[in-house]
Design a protein around this motif. Structure first.
Motif, mmCIF file in Angstrom:
data_model
loop_
_atom_site.group_PDB
_atom_site.id
_atom_site.type_symbol
_atom_site.label_atom_id
_atom_site.label_comp_id
_atom_site.label_asym_id
_atom_site.label_seq_id
_atom_site.Cartn_x
_atom_site.Cartn_y
_atom_site.Cartn_z
ATOM 1 N N GLY A 20 -8.196 -0.617 9.754
ATOM 2 C CA GLY A 20 -6.806 -0.184 9.849
ATOM 3 C C GLY A 20 -6.106 -0.231 8.504
ATOM 4 O O GLY A 20 -6.327 -1.147 7.707
ATOM 5 N N THR A 22 -3.011 -0.656 5.763
ATOM 6 C CA THR A 22 -1.860 -1.549 5.596
ATOM 7 C C THR A 22 -1.082 -1.143 4.348
ATOM 8 O O THR A 22 -1.679 -0.977 3.272
ATOM 9 N N GLN A 24 1.273 -1.779 1.082
ATOM 10 C CA GLN A 24 1.543 -2.895 0.157
ATOM 11 C C GLN A 24 2.614 -2.433 -0.838
ATOM 12 O O GLN A 24 2.509 -1.322 -1.383
ATOM 13 N N ASN A 52 3.673 1.966 -3.532
ATOM 14 C CA ASN A 52 2.907 1.598 -2.348
ATOM 15 C C ASN A 52 1.443 1.547 -2.756
ATOM 16 O O ASN A 52 0.779 2.578 -2.886
ATOM 17 N N GLY A 54 -0.901 0.105 -1.013
ATOM 18 C CA GLY A 54 -1.747 -0.081 0.158
ATOM 19 C C GLY A 54 -2.404 1.202 0.621
ATOM 20 O O GLY A 54 -2.415 2.219 -0.091
ATOM 21 N N ALA A 56 -1.730 2.604 3.794
ATOM 22 C CA ALA A 56 -0.972 3.227 4.879
ATOM 23 C C ALA A 56 0.445 3.493 4.402
ATOM 24 O O ALA A 56 0.882 2.962 3.367
ATOM 25 N N ASN A 112 7.843 -2.196 6.177
ATOM 26 C CA ASN A 112 6.770 -2.608 7.083
ATOM 27 C C ASN A 112 5.567 -3.207 6.371
ATOM 28 O O ASN A 112 4.505 -3.390 6.992
ATOM 29 N N ALA A 113 5.696 -3.519 5.061
ATOM 30 C CA ALA A 113 4.605 -4.188 4.358
ATOM 31 C C ALA A 113 4.582 -5.660 4.756
ATOM 32 O O ALA A 113 5.570 -6.187 5.282
ATOM 33 N N PRO A 114 3.470 -6.332 4.535
ATOM 34 C CA PRO A 114 3.412 -7.768 4.849
ATOM 35 C C PRO A 114 4.564 -8.518 4.164
ATOM 36 O O PRO A 114 4.823 -8.352 2.986
ATOM 37 N N SER A 116 7.664 -8.128 5.208
ATOM 38 C CA SER A 116 8.787 -7.380 5.788
ATOM 39 C C SER A 116 9.961 -7.144 4.842
ATOM 40 O O SER A 116 10.413 -6.020 4.685
#
Length: 350
Positions: A20, A22, A24, A52, A54, A56, A112-114, A116
């Motif tokens: 999945g 994610t 970042q 970003n 990451g 996603a 919505n990244a780790p 928040s």
């Protein structure tokens, strides 16, 4: 994935695997510090890049400036509501300081990244350019320089025997005309914000007024230097609490100013006998010294070059000349203003 069919080996199964994605988030720079900016002016825009890194899409729910002095900063952005994986956008921030002090805020992003919510700390310092000014005891009038070829701006405030004590007592980023009356220990101040006068008592006959922003809150604190015991008595405008510190010797002239550029007034003295300035840094607590002036000069330190640090300067009544050493360049400059009997005034701002 299961297939049901009419073959003998029905049903058949197909294994499916994957990782999945994610998002970042990364900031460049991760902390933004502006150069010193004159109060009432706006800095050039400085960009913060949001990437970003990451795999996603990064979905941005909100983006805002907050914190202690958020209204001193403004922003524009190229970011929409999302940033694709591997892409970036930017936020441009400007500083418009409202007061002579350190200004701080934070750019906060909810996504919505780790983690928040992420934040970039932002800071800068509002500075004030000082203008050579004299106060004439004979008529209680202030004469503020408007340049070499222009007549000075005049304002009447005070009586013969008073001591001029200008400062930003109301915290609006502008200098207020004020006098200290030695006979009563009263401070008479005209607010630059309202134009109204007010009075407060601090000191006794024989004390020397030494106002300054010793607590770094952007407002001038009432303070006196007591020559009899070389003690500085300071009332914090932030807390209303008095404090004291000893610095100097008999015959010294107090010359408080922000020599180290940290937004707080440093305790300092000028020693006429050897023309030496002795300064205690509010940042480090360490003393230093520099020689400038001749007997009979009036010390008038202030930030004349707008770099956020007080410049060592003197007014020479014998020829009405101001001699200023720039803390930015180390070079000397001169200006003529005033009369022989005038009192030079520190830091009346543009």
């Amino acid at each position: 994935l299961i297939f049901v069919d009419n073959l003998a080996n029905s049903p058949q199964a197909l294994s499916i695997t994957g990782v999945g994605g994610t998002p970042q988030i990364a900031f460049s720079p991760s902390t933004l510090v502006f150069a010193n900016q004159s109060v009432g002016t706006t800095s050039p825009a400085t960009a913060i890049t949001i990437s970003n890194t990451g795999s996603a899409t990064l979905n941005i729910a909100s983006m805002a400036l907050g914190g202690t002095n958020a209204t001193d900063f403004s922003m524009t952005t190229t970011c929409g509501t999302s940033v694709a994986a591997g892409a970036s956008c930017s936020v441009s921030v400007t500083l418009s300081p409202h007061a002579f002090a350190i200004r701080s805020a934070a750019l906060t992003i909810t996504e919505n990244a780790p983690g928040s919510t992420q934040a970039v700390n932002i800071s800068g310092k509002g500075t004030i350019w000082a203008v050579p000014t004299v106060w004439r005891p004979s008529n209680g009038t202030w004469y503020v320089s408007q340049g070499a070829n222009a007549a000075p701006l005049t304002t009447p405030w005070g009586l013969s025997g008073d001591i001029p004590v200008p400062g930003d007592y109301d915290g609006d980023g502008k200098t207020d005309f004020a006098i200290f009356r030695p006979t009563t220990g009263a401070w008479w101040i005209i607010s630059s914000r309202t134009g109204l006068g007010s009075t407060q008592t601090w000191g006794v006959p024989g004390d020397v007024p030494v106002p300054g922003d010793y607590d770094g809150d952007g407002k001038t604190d009432l303070a006196i230097f007591r020559p009899t015991d070389r003690t500085w008595w300071i009332v914090s405008s932030r807390t209303g609490i008095g404090s004291f510190q000893t610095w100097g010797a008999a015959g010294d002239t107090p010359v408080p100013a922000d020599y180290d550029g940290d937004g707080k007034t440093d305790i300092a003295i000028f020693r006429p006998s050897d023309r030496t300035w002795w300064i205690v840094s509010s940042r480090t607590g360490i003393g230093s010294f520099q020689t400038w002036g001749v007997p009979g000069d009036q010390p008038v330190p202030a930030d004349y070059d707008g770099d956020g640090k007080a410049d060592i300067a003197i007014f020479r009544p014998s020829d009405r000349t101001w001699w200023i050493v720039s803390s930015k360049t180390g070079s000397n400059s001169t200006l003529q203003l005033g009369a022989t009997a005038d009192l030079a005034v520190r830091c009346v701002s543009k």
